[in-house]
Design a protein around this motif. Structure first.
Motif, short mmCIF file in Angstrom:
data_model
loop_
_atom_site.label_atom_id
_atom_site.label_comp_id
_atom_site.label_asym_id
_atom_site.label_seq_id
_atom_site.Cartn_x
_atom_site.Cartn_y
_atom_site.Cartn_z
N ARG A 50 -0.18 51.57 41.39
CA ARG A 50 1.03 52.37 41.13
C ARG A 50 1.61 52.06 39.75
O ARG A 50 2.05 52.97 39.04
N THR A 51 1.60 50.77 39.38
CA THR A 51 2.12 50.39 38.06
C THR A 51 1.31 51.04 36.94
O THR A 51 1.86 51.60 35.99
N VAL A 52 -0.02 50.96 37.08
CA VAL A 52 -0.91 51.54 36.08
C VAL A 52 -0.73 53.06 36.02
O VAL A 52 -0.70 53.67 34.94
N ALA A 53 -0.57 53.68 37.19
CA ALA A 53 -0.42 55.14 37.25
C ALA A 53 0.87 55.58 36.55
O ALA A 53 0.89 56.59 35.84
N ALA A 54 1.95 54.80 36.72
CA ALA A 54 3.21 55.15 36.06
C ALA A 54 3.07 55.02 34.54
O ALA A 54 3.58 55.86 33.78
N THR A 55 2.35 53.99 34.09
CA THR A 55 2.12 53.82 32.65
C THR A 55 1.30 54.99 32.11
O THR A 55 1.53 55.48 31.00
N LEU A 56 0.35 55.44 32.92
CA LEU A 56 -0.47 56.59 32.52
C LEU A 56 0.41 57.84 32.40
O LEU A 56 0.38 58.55 31.39
N GLY A 57 1.22 58.10 33.42
CA GLY A 57 2.07 59.30 33.42
C GLY A 57 3.06 59.32 32.27
O GLY A 57 3.28 60.37 31.64
N ARG A 58 3.65 58.16 31.96
CA ARG A 58 4.63 58.08 30.87
C ARG A 58 3.97 58.42 29.53
O ARG A 58 4.51 59.14 28.71
N GLY A 59 2.76 57.87 29.32
CA GLY A 59 2.04 58.14 28.07
C GLY A 59 1.63 59.61 27.95
O GLY A 59 1.70 60.19 26.87
N ILE A 60 1.22 60.20 29.08
CA ILE A 60 0.84 61.62 29.04
C ILE A 60 2.05 62.45 28.61
O ILE A 60 1.92 63.38 27.81
N ALA A 61 3.24 62.09 29.11
CA ALA A 61 4.44 62.82 28.72
C ALA A 61 4.64 62.74 27.20
O ALA A 61 4.94 63.75 26.55
N GLY A 62 4.44 61.54 26.63
CA GLY A 62 4.59 61.38 25.19
C GLY A 62 3.64 62.29 24.42
O GLY A 62 4.02 62.92 23.42
N LEU A 63 2.39 62.36 24.90
CA LEU A 63 1.41 63.20 24.21
C LEU A 63 1.71 64.68 24.37
O LEU A 63 1.54 65.47 23.44
N VAL A 64 2.15 65.08 25.56
CA VAL A 64 2.48 66.49 25.78
C VAL A 64 3.67 66.88 24.90
O VAL A 64 3.69 67.94 24.28
N ASN A 65 4.68 65.98 24.79
CA ASN A 65 5.82 66.23 23.90
C ASN A 65 5.34 66.40 22.45
O ASN A 65 5.79 67.29 21.73
#
Ligand SMILES: [Zn+2]
Length: 379
Positions: free
Chosen positions: A294-309
């Motif tokens: 879950r921790t790794v998945a949250a780090t993944l999701g946060r980074g994807i948001a940065g790239l999409v932005n």
């Protein structure tokens, strides 16, 4: 061979089995001109016409366009950290034959000789038909086909040694090629700004804008794993601190679980994610694997948001372990993703979907790259 002939081959490559009528429409030519082109390309052993599958509707029978059974082939190669595979790929992307083998921490000369042998075998088997080669590798590839693969310890390797006198030689990074394949034949077909991310040992990917993969000035674009979305206390093998790639891979899971860093982080991560999947039922209590995933998945999701932005992507595809994480803990990824999105993207967040081609992505992309270079030469 005319520009129109090449355009028709491109249509059949993209959609093998396309009807002659649809191909004519796509090219913007009349029925007569299309028939003439098809006849010419059939004589050149590039296409054949076949009967269309019965559609059930009445109307004139139509014919479909298919790759010629004795037509040219592109040899596609995928080299990973632990294995290699070579396929003979027809116009249209179908694989006619495949050879594969494993290697474990092997030196480049050994892997090169094994792959070169497989390429020679297919060239003997298919005589004059193999006209191009496309190579996928786990590292960065320069425009002169030199490879840096830190993960396996291969430096300044000349990839053209695999087939020195090839008529068409192409090569690229595995995650970049997977992105290409995903946009041509996978989940990102039709996206205008597709972001593909692939987690294996670290994280790579590429942006594909209107079907064109962005590779960078030196061919090294897409190293998203080295953006500082990770833990600043952790040093990455690249030399930087806080890299995103080492916060979402097998090493990250091992650190979170207090276990020694695994020799094979991919196999290790798959095992941890599988263990977490078995325990992700709502009734299950907190288990260490699930908490780490879950921790790794949250780090993944946060980074994807940065790239999409940053990129204004309209679709995100996840390959490798990213697809496993998305299947196992989708809420952790999407919650962190939505929290990190700018409000202009929140109303309709660009979807995050698993890559459709899975582990086949890199070799499919290598075949696409080789075919793209070969098509204009089929004169
Ligand atoms: Zn790094």
């Amino acid at each position: 061979m005319t520009t129109r002939s090449i355009a028709l081959l491109r249509v059949v490559h993209q959609s093998p089995g396309v009807t002659r009528a649809d191909a004519a429409r796509l090219l913007g030519v009349g029925t007569g001109a299309a028939t003439e082109l098809v006849t010419k390309l059939s004589r050149a052993a590039l296409l054949v016409q076949g009967p269309a599958a019965p559609s059930g509707s009445r109307g004139r029978p139509t014919t479909v366009l298919l790759p010629h059974p004795r037509g040219p082939l592109a040899l596609a190669v995928a080299i990973t950290h632990e294995a290699w595979r070579v396929e003979a790929v027809e116009l249209g992307g179908r694989s006619a034959a495949a050879l594969s083998g494993r290697h474990a921490g092997t030196t480049w000369p050994e892997v090169r000789d094994a792959v070169r042998g497989a390429l020679q075998e297919l060239r003997l088997r298919y005589a004059h038909r193999p006209r191009a080669v496309g190579v996928s590798v786990p590292g960065t590839v320069s425009r002169t086909h030199r490879l840096e693969a830190v993960g396996v310890g291969w430096h300044d390797v000349d990839l053209t040694e695999l087939w020195p006198d090839a008529e068409v030689f192409t090569a690229g990074n595995d995650a970049t090629l997977a992105a290409t394949a995903e946009s041509r034949r996978g989940a990102a077909a039709g996206a205008s700004m597709a972001l593909h991310l692939r987690i294996e040992a670290g994280l790579g990917g590429a942006v594909v804008e209107d079907g064109r993969t962005v590779i960078g000035a030196r061919g090294a674009a897409g190293e998203f794993g080295h953006m500082p979305f990770g833990d600043p206390a952790v040093r990455c093998p690249c030399g930087a601190r806080g890299c995103w790639g080492v916060a979402v891979d097998g090493h990250a899971l091992a650190r979170l679980l207090g276990e020694p860093l695994p020799a094979d982080p991919i196999t290790y991560a798959r095992r941890v994610i599988t263990a977490a999947a078995a325990r992700s039922e709502p009734t299950a209590g907190a288990v260490p694997e699930l908490a780490a995933v879950r921790t790794v998945a949250a780090t993944l999701g946060r980074g994807i948001a940065g790239l999409v932005n940053a990129l204004d992507a309209d679709l995100v595809t996840l390959g490798g372990l990213g697809a496993d994480l998305l299947a196992t803990v989708p809420e952790e990824i999407t919650t962190a993703y939505r929290d990190g999105l700018m409000s202009i993207h929140r109303a309709a967040p660009p979807p995050i979907v698993p890559a459709a081609l899975g582990d086949h992505g890199p070799i499919a992309g290598a075949a696409e790259q080789a075919w793209s270079a070969l098509l204009p030469r089929l004169a």
